[in-house]
Scaffold this active site. Structure first.
Site, short mmCIF file in Angstrom:
data_model
loop_
_atom_site.label_atom_id
_atom_site.label_comp_id
_atom_site.label_asym_id
_atom_site.label_seq_id
_atom_site.Cartn_x
_atom_site.Cartn_y
_atom_site.Cartn_z
N LYS A 159 -9.70 1.73 -1.90
CA LYS A 159 -9.30 1.64 -0.88
C LYS A 159 -10.57 2.01 -0.49
CE LYS A 159 -7.11 0.94 3.89
NZ LYS A 159 -6.06 1.84 4.62
N GLU A 168 0.87 -1.24 -0.31
CA GLU A 168 -0.14 0.41 0.12
C GLU A 168 0.75 1.57 -0.14
OE1 GLU A 168 -1.61 0.81 3.94
OE2 GLU A 168 -3.14 2.22 3.42
N CYS A 214 -4.64 -2.98 2.94
CA CYS A 214 -4.72 -2.94 4.09
C CYS A 214 -6.08 -3.29 5.39
CB CYS A 214 -3.75 -1.71 4.69
SG CYS A 214 -2.79 -1.74 6.35
N ASN A 233 -7.15 6.36 -1.66
CA ASN A 233 -5.94 5.27 -1.45
C ASN A 233 -6.00 3.86 -2.34
OD1 ASN A 233 -3.50 3.63 -0.47
ND2 ASN A 233 -4.50 4.33 1.97
N ASN A 248 0.28 -1.24 5.40
CA ASN A 248 0.90 0.04 6.34
C ASN A 248 0.84 -1.03 7.68
OD1 ASN A 248 3.75 1.99 4.80
ND2 ASN A 248 1.86 1.55 3.15
N GLU A 295 -5.80 8.41 7.72
CA GLU A 295 -6.59 8.24 6.74
C GLU A 295 -7.96 8.78 6.18
OE1 GLU A 295 -6.02 4.43 4.65
OE2 GLU A 295 -5.02 3.60 6.47
#
Ligand code: CDT
Length: 301
Positions: A123, A46, A168, A106, A193, A142
């Site tokens: 994501k 990621e 993730c 993302n 991550n 995020e």
């Protein structure tokens, strides 16, 4: 047998000050190594092109655009695409995407052996928070910098199989795998991550987090009879440590390769996609065994 040799390209830390060019040189070195080991497909983490920037608070949201790519391939990443095409290797990697109409995601892409982007995933499960939180040991912003993905969980018929992507935090949610499982997915590609400590619970350290990583990925693989390739960005980024533990998991949920370091490290495994057939036609034959009349609550709340 439908064989797909996959290389999980774990990446060690990327510091805030590292340039895109320096990072891409590392990705190309992993690609070259993968070529030497006969890989068909290289999977990177990621947000592979930068440090895990959601730990850094920008009061002015616009300043965070330095971490985003507005074209893919773009000026910095073209060399990576060129090398992958020269090698005839497919790849998947994550990056921060800024769209032409100003949206931020993302994102990860799936690039075929001719260098063409054949799949894009944005994501969906964004962890963390949107505002600076002084109660946490570190920030995880995020929800400040990204919008939830708007493409669902598609799968792509490519490389002789049915492939999907997740990013993730998505790997912790059974729905992620099941939505792709229902489309017959045979290999799920996941970059991550993961900080080694929970910012809100001091007692939860790297061992527990590595355990949760394995638990989630192995369960997703087994319960959907699919290969899963989960690839970390690991180690100490500007004083913030992240777990490694990259994994390749077979359709029985068993680990066939696992990273030993927290640096740039390649795990290579020849995956037989036909091994997915047994689980899909027996215990996890969804058409015969699922009882969807009892599952409504999953999507109604
Ligand atoms: N990148 C990412 O999604 N990391 C999360 C950290 C969770 S704590 C906010 C993960 O699920 O690994």
């Amino acid at each position: 047998m439908r064989m797909l040799t996959v290389a999980a390209a774990q990446m060690g830390p990327i510091q805030k000050a590292d340039s895109r060019a320096a990072v891409i040189a590392r990705m190309i070195a992993l690609l070259d190594e993968a070529k030497g080991k006969g890989a068909d497909l290289v999977v990177y983490p990621e947000l592979a092109l930068t440090t895990f920037f959601p730990r850094w608070y920008h009061e002015d949201r616009g300043e965070a655009d330095i971490w985003f790519e507005d074209a893919m391939p773009g000026p910095a990443t073209q060399v990576l695409f060129d090398r992958a095409r020269e090698h005839g290797i497919a790849m998947s990697f994550g990056y921060a995407e800024k769209t032409s109409d100003g949206h931020h995601f993302n994102t990860s892409v799936l690039v075929d052996k001719t260098g063409v982007i054949v799949g894009k995933y944005r994501k969906i499960h964004l962890p963390g928070h949107a505002e600076y939180d002084p109660e946490r040991t570190h920030q995880h912003l995020e929800k400040r910098y990204f919008e939830p993905g708007d493409l669902g969980f598609p799968v792509w018929r490519t490389l002789g199989g049915v492939l999907g992507m997740a990013i993730c935090n998505d790997r912790r949610w059974p729905e992620t795998y099941r939505v792709m499982g229902l489309q017959g997915v045979e290999m799920v590609l996941i970059g991550y991550n993961t900080p080694s400590v929970n910012s809100q619970r001091g007692a939860e350290g790297p061992e527990k987090r590595l355990f949760h990583n394995r638990l989630s990925v192995q369960a997703g693989a087994y319960q959907n009879a699919t290969w899963v390739v989960a690839v970390a960005k690991a180690g100490d980024e500007d004083g913030h440590h992240m777990i490694g533990g990259s994994l390749i998991v077979d359709p029985n949920g068993e680990i066939v390769a696992e990273a030993k370091t927290e640096g740039d490290e390649l795990l290579v495994h020849a995956c037989n996609l036909d091994e997915t057939a047994f689980g899909k036609s027996t215990i996890f034959d969804f058409a015969r065994h699922r009882r969807i009349e009892h599952y409504g609550i999953i999507t109604s709340q």
